[in-house]
Design an enzyme around this catalytic site. Structure first.
Site, PDB file in Angstrom:
ATOM      1  N   HIS A 240       0.843  -1.203   0.000  1.00 32.75           N
ATOM      2  CA  HIS A 240       0.000   0.000   0.000  1.00 32.75           C
ATOM      3  C   HIS A 240       0.875   1.248   0.000  1.00 32.75           C
ATOM      4  O   HIS A 240       1.956   1.252   0.566  1.00 32.75           O
ATOM      5  CB  HIS A 240      -0.999  -0.001   1.161  1.00 32.75           C
TER       6      HIS A 240
ATOM      7  N   ASP B 267      -0.306   4.348   1.008  1.00 35.91           N
ATOM      8  CA  ASP B 267      -0.690   5.355   2.010  1.00 35.91           C
ATOM      9  C   ASP B 267      -0.012   5.093   3.340  1.00 35.91           C
ATOM     10  O   ASP B 267       0.524   3.998   3.591  1.00 35.91           O
ATOM     11  CB  ASP B 267      -2.220   5.403   2.179  1.00 35.91           C
TER      12      ASP B 267
ATOM     13  N   ASP C 283       6.227   0.991   7.152  1.00 32.89           N
ATOM     14  CA  ASP C 283       4.865   0.567   6.774  1.00 32.89           C
ATOM     15  C   ASP C 283       4.324   1.461   5.669  1.00 32.89           C
ATOM     16  O   ASP C 283       3.697   2.456   5.953  1.00 32.89           O
ATOM     17  CB  ASP C 283       3.988   0.618   8.031  1.00 32.89           C
TER      18      ASP C 283
ATOM     19  N   GLU D  44      -5.153   1.655   2.490  1.00 31.97           N
ATOM     20  CA  GLU D  44      -5.048   0.435   3.289  1.00 31.97           C
ATOM     21  C   GLU D  44      -5.251   0.762   4.762  1.00 31.97           C
ATOM     22  O   GLU D  44      -5.883   0.012   5.505  1.00 31.97           O
ATOM     23  CB  GLU D  44      -3.678  -0.226   3.084  1.00 31.97           C
ATOM     24  N   GLU D  45      -4.701   1.913   5.175  1.00 32.52           N
ATOM     25  CA  GLU D  45      -4.700   2.269   6.597  1.00 32.52           C
ATOM     26  C   GLU D  45      -6.072   2.698   7.100  1.00 32.52           C
ATOM     27  O   GLU D  45      -6.244   2.954   8.279  1.00 32.52           O
ATOM     28  CB  GLU D  45      -3.675   3.391   6.861  1.00 32.52           C
TER      29      GLU D  45
ATOM     30  N   GLU E 245       3.931  -6.264   3.977  1.00 33.18           N
ATOM     31  CA  GLU E 245       3.821  -5.511   5.245  1.00 33.18           C
ATOM     32  C   GLU E 245       5.015  -5.864   6.131  1.00 33.18           C
ATOM     33  O   GLU E 245       5.594  -6.945   6.010  1.00 33.18           O
ATOM     34  CB  GLU E 245       2.529  -5.916   5.977  1.00 33.18           C
TER      35      GLU E 245
ATOM     36  N   HIS F 251       3.570   3.139  12.354  1.00 33.23           N
ATOM     37  CA  HIS F 251       2.592   4.076  12.931  1.00 33.23           C
ATOM     38  C   HIS F 251       3.170   4.934  14.057  1.00 33.23           C
ATOM     39  O   HIS F 251       2.512   5.857  14.507  1.00 33.23           O
ATOM     40  CB  HIS F 251       1.328   3.366  13.444  1.00 33.23           C
TER      41      HIS F 251
HETATM   42 ZN   LIG Z   1       0.754  -1.320   6.364  1.00 27.11          ZN
END
Ligand SMILES: [Zn+2]
Length: 396
Positions: free
Chosen positions: A84, A86, A116, A148-149, A176, A369
């Protein structure tokens, strides 16, 4: 830095190093709320520079897009490499350096999304010349998604086209961050919003009002109790924690301290073990609302209500028995065992769509994150070796 550039230049003078690519990818602020089109255009150009055509799958409003590209033999099968584009917001986080400027300290590359999962995307893009140079007997498909997030929503229109106007990979590797461990299962997420409607009144006469915050607090307490009950009952040691979890994430309500509040709402999630029944918690909460709260509330006003709506779901992922995706990842990493994780990915959606999937990518989910998110140079090297092995396997 110098060492890395030299190493890559041996492969192709035309291709930027994996770190250069990661620096560029991190430089695009692709927080889920924003457009990812600049990043997609960059990936398209990079692929085009190596003679690889790609297909955009635009979002319904046209502000974002997925990308699908195939390298090597056309036709059925092939291995999908999925990531992903984003990333999560940086607001409220204390970073030691600009989150959108890749910064190296002690063998770690810091930046929002470095782990990520732009690290994996950078490795895939850096491997394109290698994929091109090999006589691949079976294609490699590059899949880049958005959103995705925020519930794995962006990849869904692309997955819907697999086997129709886009080729369906025979296996998908979702990159991931797993520290390059092989993951063959993850939990499911269901997200909900509960709205409580009460009745306003002067706070000196609470008995003629219905306090929506107090009712919401009772519901939140019940969710905590249900969560504790599940934790005591379920035990799947493959997962950490080994049970389904319940979490209330936001709450808002009321207008002033001297008014009995009419409105309160809160958002909550259940992260279920693949074997658990995901409808259990909302059903039990609604039973609690109907027996313990609503009768009293309705005595004061017929407007009183407690409504829970589903805001989104991401399916659990369980690789099928003897999955060729899992077998491939074990072979390429040399790992003997698979693992399960509690976070969700797009792997469950690919698996549901008939593409055997596995999760394996560089970086540690513990850094994802968080402020000062990073991926280590060693992890990028491991992923580059993994992708080189894939090219060898598919051309052997
Ligand atoms: Zn991710």
């Amino acid at each position: 830095m110098t060492v890395e550039l030299q190493r890559t230049s041996a492969l192709s003078s035309k291709t930027p190093s994996v770190q250069d690519l990661l620096r560029t990818l991190v430089g695009f602020d692709t927080t889920s709320a924003k457009s990812n089109l600049a990043l997609i255009a960059f990936v398209e150009d990079h692929l085009k520079d190596h003679g690889v055509a790609s297909t955009r799958v635009p979002s319904p409003d046209g502000t974002k897009a997925d990308l699908f590209a195939t390298i090597g033999a056309t036709g059925a099968g092939g291995i999908g490499l999925s990531g992903h584009s984003d990333c999560v917001p940086v607001e409220g986080q204390r970073w030691s350096s600009d989150p959108f400027t890749l910064t190296e300290r002690d063998g770690k590359l810091y930046g929002r999304g470095a782990c990520d999962m732009k690290g994996f995307l950078a490795c895939v893009l850096a491997s394109v010349p290698r994929f091109k140079a090999h006589k691949l007997k079976e294609p490699i498909h590059i899949i880049v998604s958005y959103d995705e997030e925020v519930g794995c929503t962006g990849v869904r229109p692309l997955i819907a086209r697999l086997g129709a106007d886009l080729p369906r990979p025979r296996a998908v590797i979702v990159g991931e961050p797993t520290s390059m461990k092989v993951i063959d299962a993850h939990k499911r997420i269901d997200s909900y919003r509960t709205r409580v409607t009460g009745r306003e009144a002067h706070s000196s006469m609470p008995e003629i009002g219905v306090n929506a915050i107090a009712a919401a607090a009772a519901l939140v307490g019940e969710l905590e109790r249900l969560g504790a009950d599940i934790a005591a009952r379920q035990n799947d040691p493959r997962f950490e924690p080994p049970y389904s979890t319940v979490c209330v994430g936001t709450i808002k309500g009321g207008t002033a301290p001297n008014i009995v509040p009419k409105h309160c709402e809160f958002q909550w999630q259940v992260r279920s073990l693949p074997s658990a029944a995901p409808a259990e918690v909302p059903r039990d909460l609604s039973a609690f609302a109907e027996t313990a709260l609503l009768p009293r509330m309705l005595q004061v006003t017929q407007e009183a209500a407690i409504d829970t709506e589903t805001q989104g779901s991401v399916p659990a992922f369980v690789a099928r028995p003897r999955s060729e995706a899992v077998a491939l990842a074990l072979e390429l990493t040399g790992a003997k065992h698979t693992h399960a994780v509690s976070y969700t990915t797009e792997a469950g959606l690919f698996e549901q769509a008939g593409c055997p999937s596995v999760i394996c990518g560089p970086g540690d989910i513990a850094q994802a994150h968080a402020a000062d998110e990073y991926v280590s140079v060693a992890q990028l090297d491991a992923c580059m070796a993994f992708l080189a092995g894939l090219a060898d396997t598919l051309s052997a």
